[in-house]
Write a protein that holds these residues in place. Structure first.
Motif, PDB file in Angstrom:
ATOM      1  N   UNK A 402       1.118  -0.737   0.030  1.00 17.87           N
ATOM      2  CA  UNK A 402      -0.383  -0.160   0.257  1.00 17.87           C
ATOM      3  C   UNK A 402       0.495   1.258  -0.024  1.00 17.87           C
ATOM      4  N   UNK A 403       2.304   1.285   0.749  1.00 19.40           N
ATOM      5  CA  UNK A 403       3.375   2.309   0.769  1.00 19.40           C
ATOM      6  C   UNK A 403       3.362   2.467  -0.947  1.00 19.40           C
ATOM      7  N   UNK A 404       3.835   1.956  -1.184  1.00 12.75           N
ATOM      8  CA  UNK A 404       4.479   1.541  -2.982  1.00 12.75           C
ATOM      9  C   UNK A 404       3.571   2.312  -3.670  1.00 12.75           C
ATOM     10  N   UNK A 405       2.507   2.717  -3.557  1.00 16.47           N
ATOM     11  CA  UNK A 405       1.099   3.655  -4.077  1.00 16.47           C
ATOM     12  C   UNK A 405       0.757   4.615  -3.617  1.00 16.47           C
ATOM     13  N   UNK A 406       1.342   5.411  -2.755  1.00 21.79           N
ATOM     14  CA  UNK A 406       1.237   6.622  -2.727  1.00 21.79           C
ATOM     15  C   UNK A 406       3.075   7.717  -3.167  1.00 21.79           C
ATOM     16  N   UNK A 407       2.775   8.715  -3.394  1.00 21.70           N
ATOM     17  CA  UNK A 407       3.732   9.974  -4.485  1.00 21.70           C
ATOM     18  C   UNK A 407       4.783   9.654  -3.805  1.00 21.70           C
ATOM     19  N   UNK A 408       5.895   9.502  -4.184  1.00 21.01           N
ATOM     20  CA  UNK A 408       7.360   9.205  -2.597  1.00 21.01           C
ATOM     21  C   UNK A 408       7.312  11.192  -1.569  1.00 21.01           C
ATOM     22  N   UNK A 409       6.811  11.526  -2.552  1.00 21.29           N
ATOM     23  CA  UNK A 409       6.725  13.671  -1.295  1.00 21.29           C
ATOM     24  C   UNK A 409       6.239  12.812  -0.665  1.00 21.29           C
TER      25      UNK A 409
END
Length: 475
Positions: A402-409
């Motif tokens: 799920x964290x993979x789907x977040x934008x890096x910023x």
């Protein structure tokens, strides 16, 4: 889209150039006469430059940018002013899309115009103050759309009604059927396909309703599944004895009600509330589980009615919460990504802190729930695993996918916390693939943090969505 649509404006542009050349010729030939009547010509020039002409009946008419001439004589003074501003002005459309109830057009100065079968509405203050007549945005938009379908300018004036509809012209919603994408291409407007809009109208209405109670939209009344395929009047929306169902139907079938609700509870606020709720539900569930292990007491007010607090129930519900967050990150983009990151990292911290036998030292002397060993009731072991864990458990990578789907910023706010988690699970001998995956996320988060500091970038307010130019979907 008919073949006549795309060439329509090009043909008008050619004729406009020709007429302009002719006008210039006439101006040259009559220069002496004009000089002898300077004051009279100045008045004529002022009138022509305003875009207003006087017809034989002395009624005001406007030559719009589409090439269509409109007769405004049927309008009252306020509607006439609105029409004049719209038909001689210019607005920019950010995007447009088809909906079950009609067509939506998002303008750059924030208002959204909806064209439906029965009426057109706008979210601007001018329309909200007087919704009985069209605003300048509706007048402008309907003219722009009609201009796409007319191969030649109207030889006679087209009368406008107060609701913005030209008489003697086909209804614009009928012309748009199946043609919005072609119109958007011609006018260089961004067209949003249905799959790009992450939530249906039913889901949006349910989302707004759930923002005012403790339940998540997925757990809100499932009988509220109204669609707009079958139109209803306001009277037909009434459900005797059920105010919530009545309001739900009104929001589905009445654009004014729907737009007002969206204005009162915008998408960004709904996203922030949603991810806060998921985080709070997970926290309460874990606290209920801890209390049950210590005292054997079942929660008087469970997170979800009927949900147990046995270890398997808790594991299933936590996995479901992570899946819901991941789905909603995509559905709600670009809103709420910071709240999603906070909910995910907080949950991961809570599970990592529970790498123990929850029955150890309980005052009841209980040794087992149902004959399982200590690993089979250890939440950390069940959700994250250990070096001895089989490959099936390793593949789950609890929270990390799920964290993979977040934008890096939006990960960089959690970089230090993720680093602390990595240290702890290294000591706890987490599976190597899990360690590598988390390490990769930390490097991405720290790189985003360094880039943000180097550029002096400031974070947006929580819940406002992505920044730094990252977007999962083009908008």
């Amino acid at each position: 889209m008919p073949d006549t649509v795309l060439p329509a404006r090009a043909a008008r542009a050619g004729r406009s150039d020709t007429s302009n050349d002719s006008d210039r010729g006439e101006d040259d030939s009559s220069s002496e006469e004009s000089s002898s009547n300077g004051e009279e010509e100045d008045e004529d020039d002022d009138e022509e430059s305003s875009g207003v002409e006087q017809s034989e009946s002395n009624s005001a008419s406007v030559l719009a940018t589409s090439g269509i001439t409109y007769d405004l004589s049927q309008l009252d003074s306020e509607s006439e002013a609105r029409a004049f501003v719209g038909l001689t002005g210019r607005f920019d459309v950010i995007n447009c899309r088809s909906t079950p109830a009609g067509y939506d057009f998002q303008l750059s100065d924030r208002p959204q115009v909806h064209i439906g079968a029965d009426s057109s509405t706008c979210t601007c203050a001018v329309f909200q103050d007087r919704p009985s007549g069209a605003c300048q945005h509706i007048f402008w938009l309907v003219d722009q759309l009609h201009g796409c379908f007319l191969p030649t300018p109207r030889s006679t004036e087209v009368s406008l009604t107060p609701d913005g509809r030209p008489d003697r012209l086909p209804r614009i919603e009928d012309l748009l059927k199946g043609n919005l994408m072609s119109v958007a291409t011609q006018l260089k407007w961004q067209y949003l396909r249905e799959e790009e809009d992450g939530m249906t109208r039913t889901e949006k209405v349910r989302d707004i309703f759930s923002a005012f109670n403790r339940n998540l939209p997925e757990d809100t009344r499932r009988d509220l599944t109204e669609t707009t395929e079958q139109a209803r009047t306001a009277e037909e929306c009434v459900v005797q004895g059920d105010f919530e169902a009545t309001m739900f139907r009104l929001a589905m079938h009445d654009d004014g009600v729907f737009n007002s609700l969206c204005k009162a509870m915008p998408a960004g606020a709904c996203a922030a509330i949603y991810f806060d709720k998921v985080q709070e539900h997970s926290r309460r569930l874990l606290n209920d589980f801890d209390r049950y292990c210590t005292t054997g007491e079942l929660p008087a007010d469970p997170v979800i009615p009927g949900l147990g607090v046995e270890v398997n129930d808790v594991v299933t519900q936590l996995q479901r919460s992570v899946s819901r967050i991941e789905v909603n990150i995509a559905a709600r983009a670009p809103h709420g990504s910071e709240g999603a990151a906070e909910a995910l990292v907080s949950l991961l911290e809570s599970v990592v802190a529970r790498n123990n036998d929850p029955l150890e030292g309980n005052p009841l002397g209980r040794q087992s729930f149902h004959g399982e060993d200590e690993d089979q009731r250890n939440l950390y072991h069940l959700l994250i695993g250990s070096v001895e864990t089989d490959s099936e458990t390793d593949a789950r990578h609890f929270v990390l996918h799920a964290l993979d789907s977040l934008p890096p910023v939006d990960l960089h706010q959690c970089a230090n916390r993720l680093r602390d988690i990595l240290r702890k699970i290294e000591v706890n001998r987490a599976p190597k693939p899990y360690l590598l995956h988390l390490g990769s996320l930390i490097r991405i988060a720290e790189s985003a943090a360094a880039a943000a500091m180097g550029s002096g970038q400031k974070r947006p307010a929580t819940g406002n969505g992505n920044s730094g130019g990252y977007s999962k979907r083009t908008r």
